[in-house]
Scaffold this motif. Structure first.
Motif, PDB file in Angstrom:
ATOM      1  N   GLY A 100     -64.485 145.723  23.321  1.00 38.16           N
ATOM      2  CA  GLY A 100     -64.250 144.346  22.926  1.00 38.16           C
ATOM      3  C   GLY A 100     -64.384 144.126  21.440  1.00 38.16           C
ATOM      4  O   GLY A 100     -64.873 144.987  20.691  1.00 38.16           O
ATOM      5  N   ASP A 101     -63.976 142.967  21.002  1.00 35.38           N
ATOM      6  CA  ASP A 101     -64.122 142.605  19.593  1.00 35.38           C
ATOM      7  C   ASP A 101     -65.578 142.567  19.166  1.00 35.38           C
ATOM      8  O   ASP A 101     -65.888 142.687  17.977  1.00 35.38           O
ATOM      9  N   ASP A 102     -66.470 142.396  20.135  1.00 36.23           N
ATOM     10  CA  ASP A 102     -67.902 142.380  19.831  1.00 36.23           C
ATOM     11  C   ASP A 102     -68.514 143.781  19.825  1.00 36.23           C
ATOM     12  O   ASP A 102     -69.721 143.934  19.669  1.00 36.23           O
ATOM     13  N   GLY A 103     -67.689 144.808  20.031  1.00 39.40           N
ATOM     14  CA  GLY A 103     -68.166 146.183  20.011  1.00 39.40           C
ATOM     15  C   GLY A 103     -68.620 146.716  21.345  1.00 39.40           C
ATOM     16  O   GLY A 103     -68.886 147.918  21.485  1.00 39.40           O
ATOM     17  N   GLN A 104     -68.715 145.869  22.348  1.00 42.97           N
ATOM     18  CA  GLN A 104     -69.186 146.301  23.664  1.00 42.97           C
ATOM     19  C   GLN A 104     -68.044 146.911  24.469  1.00 42.97           C
ATOM     20  O   GLN A 104     -66.910 146.422  24.426  1.00 42.97           O
ATOM     21  N   THR A 120     -60.260 140.803  24.950  1.00 40.43           N
ATOM     22  CA  THR A 120     -60.789 142.147  25.208  1.00 40.43           C
ATOM     23  C   THR A 120     -62.113 142.113  25.966  1.00 40.43           C
ATOM     24  O   THR A 120     -62.575 143.150  26.449  1.00 40.43           O
ATOM     25  N   ASP A 121     -62.726 140.921  26.065  1.00 30.95           N
ATOM     26  CA  ASP A 121     -63.929 140.805  26.892  1.00 30.95           C
ATOM     27  C   ASP A 121     -63.614 140.308  28.302  1.00 30.95           C
ATOM     28  O   ASP A 121     -64.507 140.003  29.084  1.00 30.95           O
ATOM     29  N   GLY A 122     -62.301 140.216  28.625  1.00 26.67           N
ATOM     30  CA  GLY A 122     -61.877 139.865  29.975  1.00 26.67           C
ATOM     31  C   GLY A 122     -61.585 138.400  30.208  1.00 26.67           C
ATOM     32  O   GLY A 122     -61.053 138.027  31.254  1.00 26.67           O
ATOM     33  N   ARG A 123     -61.903 137.521  29.235  1.00 29.41           N
ATOM     34  CA  ARG A 123     -61.673 136.093  29.434  1.00 29.41           C
ATOM     35  C   ARG A 123     -60.182 135.770  29.436  1.00 29.41           C
ATOM     36  O   ARG A 123     -59.422 136.304  28.635  1.00 29.41           O
ATOM     37  N   LEU A 124     -59.787 134.888  30.335  1.00 30.53           N
ATOM     38  CA  LEU A 124     -58.430 134.356  30.350  1.00 30.53           C
ATOM     39  C   LEU A 124     -58.359 133.194  29.362  1.00 30.53           C
ATOM     40  O   LEU A 124     -59.070 132.202  29.502  1.00 30.53           O
ATOM     41  N   CYS A 153     -63.752 158.527  30.261  1.00 35.77           N
ATOM     42  CA  CYS A 153     -63.486 159.060  28.932  1.00 35.77           C
ATOM     43  C   CYS A 153     -64.796 159.146  28.164  1.00 35.77           C
ATOM     44  O   CYS A 153     -65.873 158.891  28.707  1.00 35.77           O
ATOM     45  N   HIS A 154     -64.679 159.473  26.896  1.00 36.92           N
ATOM     46  CA  HIS A 154     -65.819 159.517  25.980  1.00 36.92           C
ATOM     47  C   HIS A 154     -65.763 158.286  25.082  1.00 36.92           C
ATOM     48  O   HIS A 154     -64.683 157.742  24.808  1.00 36.92           O
ATOM     49  N   VAL A 155     -66.926 157.829  24.639  1.00 37.43           N
ATOM     50  CA  VAL A 155     -66.959 156.630  23.803  1.00 37.43           C
ATOM     51  C   VAL A 155     -66.128 156.794  22.531  1.00 37.43           C
ATOM     52  O   VAL A 155     -65.601 155.805  21.991  1.00 37.43           O
ATOM     53  N   SER A 156     -65.978 158.021  22.053  1.00 40.27           N
ATOM     54  CA  SER A 156     -65.180 158.243  20.848  1.00 40.27           C
ATOM     55  C   SER A 156     -63.706 157.955  21.069  1.00 40.27           C
ATOM     56  O   SER A 156     -62.956 157.759  20.102  1.00 40.27           O
ATOM     57  N   GLU A 157     -63.282 157.903  22.337  1.00 43.17           N
ATOM     58  CA  GLU A 157     -61.881 157.630  22.649  1.00 43.17           C
ATOM     59  C   GLU A 157     -61.593 156.137  22.756  1.00 43.17           C
ATOM     60  O   GLU A 157     -60.432 155.730  22.891  1.00 43.17           O
ATOM     61  N   VAL A 158     -62.626 155.328  22.701  1.00 43.85           N
ATOM     62  CA  VAL A 158     -62.476 153.871  22.601  1.00 43.85           C
ATOM     63  C   VAL A 158     -63.357 153.411  21.451  1.00 43.85           C
ATOM     64  O   VAL A 158     -64.209 152.530  21.591  1.00 43.85           O
ATOM     65  N   ALA A 159     -63.118 153.980  20.284  1.00 39.32           N
ATOM     66  CA  ALA A 159     -64.014 153.783  19.150  1.00 39.32           C
ATOM     67  C   ALA A 159     -63.866 152.409  18.502  1.00 39.32           C
ATOM     68  O   ALA A 159     -64.829 151.856  17.970  1.00 39.32           O
ATOM     69  N   ASN A 160     -62.654 151.832  18.558  1.00 33.83           N
ATOM     70  CA  ASN A 160     -62.385 150.591  17.834  1.00 33.83           C
ATOM     71  C   ASN A 160     -62.064 149.453  18.793  1.00 33.83           C
ATOM     72  O   ASN A 160     -61.659 149.680  19.937  1.00 33.83           O
ATOM     73  N   ALA A 161     -62.237 148.240  18.315  1.00 32.21           N
ATOM     74  CA  ALA A 161     -61.934 147.066  19.139  1.00 32.21           C
ATOM     75  C   ALA A 161     -60.493 147.137  19.637  1.00 32.21           C
ATOM     76  O   ALA A 161     -59.567 147.379  18.861  1.00 32.21           O
ATOM     77  N   GLY A 162     -60.329 146.927  20.941  1.00 28.91           N
ATOM     78  CA  GLY A 162     -59.005 146.976  21.550  1.00 28.91           C
ATOM     79  C   GLY A 162     -58.599 148.326  22.072  1.00 28.91           C
ATOM     80  O   GLY A 162     -57.616 148.435  22.828  1.00 28.91           O
TER      81      GLY A 162
END
Length: 402
Positions: A77-81, A118-122, A51-60
């Motif tokens: 992720g919540d950290d923007g990454q 959202t960063d993958g941690r369990l 996809c394009h980064v604009s399609e995952v613009a916000n956390a989550g």
């Protein structure tokens, strides 16, 4: 030099291809064993656009893609990454998310309610004390390699030495930069179109230059004899410049006459239809009015799915809206013509009379692609299908020689 290094040397032209003047054989467009080798040697190690980064613009925000037996989720992720993970819970492999896109503060397994950040941690496991071997830090979501190129997000399941997207597209960096890819926005959600053809038939047709004047009357009226193709290693460049003539139909004339000025593009780009095909199964169709991407993903030996999205820069001018609609009308016909062509080719590939065909010197993109396939799967040099079980026997011979 490893076997893979030697294959890349062949691809790069250091070794002459003895089969350069012949097409790939028909049997590899339907053979289940060959199709499985392609998954292992081509698709799992290759980059695939999501996809394009604009399609995952916000956390989550997340987008998914399914290929090579895997479901991959790309999520901010919540950290923007932006990260990518396999879409499978580490407990019982349940899919965590469904559908092509969505948004989630946390990824909660719908089977047993394991919770992932959202960063993958369990971070959450009901009745955690019931799992003697469980370590939360060791059971986060399985990461998938990710590359962002000019705002587009790509993922890769395995690393087997294929170049990055940036490396594949390096010869065209100056040209691509003019189009402001990073600022694009989707015109519609991703579209999936199943096709009853082998994935290679779609790609072969995309970069085939000789069929344009024969099978695409509208495209020929639009670009005339300006259509050209070039092979550049891991990416092909195809171009046609829009001309004006009295033979064009209404929408072809609209497109040629009403393209408004796009300030960040040079004059030549306003009437240029520019295409890039990236190894092994992706393409960008680039116009002054919009940018489309398409990929053809194998779903079986004789089936694939086309995955498509159109993007554009925000522009509310009436002329731009009209040109974008004209673009769609023109390419709708081209796509219908190509669908008919590839379906008939797929049928012809099933003939036991067809082995390989001669390939013209001008078919440089087909030559480049065939050379890669033969280097990675040498059995593609055989004009007719080997005995059933050939891929397993070959693997056993390799193991015995080690």
């Amino acid at each position: 030099m490893t076997k893979l290094d030697h294959a890349f040397a062949q691809i790069d032209g250091h070794d002459l291809d003895p089969d350069a003047d012949f097409s790939l054989p028909g049997w590899i467009y339907a053979d289940p064993e060959f199709a499985q080798l392609e998954i292992d040697r081509i698709f799992r190690p290759s980059w695939q656009i999501v996809c394009h980064v604009s399609e995952v613009a916000n956390a989550g925000d997340y987008q998914t893609i399914e290929y090579a037996g895997e479901s991959v989720v790309v999520i901010r992720g919540d950290d923007g990454q932006v990260r990518a993970f396999t879409n499978a819970c580490r407990h019982r492999a349940m899919r965590l998310v469904e559908g092509p896109a969505g948004c989630a503060k946390k990824l909660v397994c719908p089977y047993h309610a394991w919770v992932y950040e959202t960063d993958g941690r369990l971070t959450g496991v009901p009745m955690k004390g019931e799992y003697p071997a469980l370590k939360l830090e060791d059971n986060g979501l399985a990461p998938v390699a990710l590359e962002i190129w000019h705002g587009f997000i790509f993922v890769r399941l395995e690393d087997a030495g294929f170049p990055s997207v940036a490396e594949m597209m390096a010869p065209f960096e100056a040209e691509v930069s003019q189009y402001r890819f990073a600022d694009l926005r989707p015109m519609a959600p991703v579209r999936l179109r199943p096709r009853d053809v082998n994935w290679k038939n779609v790609g072969d047709n995309y970069s085939d230059n000789l069929h344009i004047p024969v099978a695409h009357d509208g495209l020929t009226r639009l670009v005339g004899k300006t259509y050209k193709i070039e092979a550049h290693g891991w990416a092909d460049r195809l171009t046609g410049d829009v001309i004006k003539n009295d033979k064009q139909n209404f929408w072809e004339k609209v497109y040629g006459a009403h393209m408004p000025r796009v300030d960040h593009l040079p004059e030549a780009a306003h009437g240029r239809w520019l295409y890039y095909k990236l190894w092994p199964n992706m393409a960008f169709d680039i116009y002054a009015d919009q940018i489309d991407f398409m990929q053809w993903i194998p779903t079986g030996p004789t089936t694939c799915i086309l995955r498509e999205v159109a993007y554009c820069l925000p522009d509310d001018r009436r002329e731009m809206k009209a040109v974008r609609y004209a673009n769609w009308r023109i390419n709708r016909n081209v796509n219908a013509e190509d669908t008919w062509l590839i379906s008939r080719v797929q049928q012809g590939m099933a003939s036991k009379s067809y082995g390989t065909g001669p390939i013209a010197k001008s078919e440089v993109c087909l030559r480049s692609f065939a050379k890669k396939i033969r280097a990675l799967i040498p059995e593609a040099r055989q004009p007719f299908a080997p005995t059933k079980g050939w891929s397993r026997e070959g693997l056993e011979r390799v193991r015995a020689s080690v």
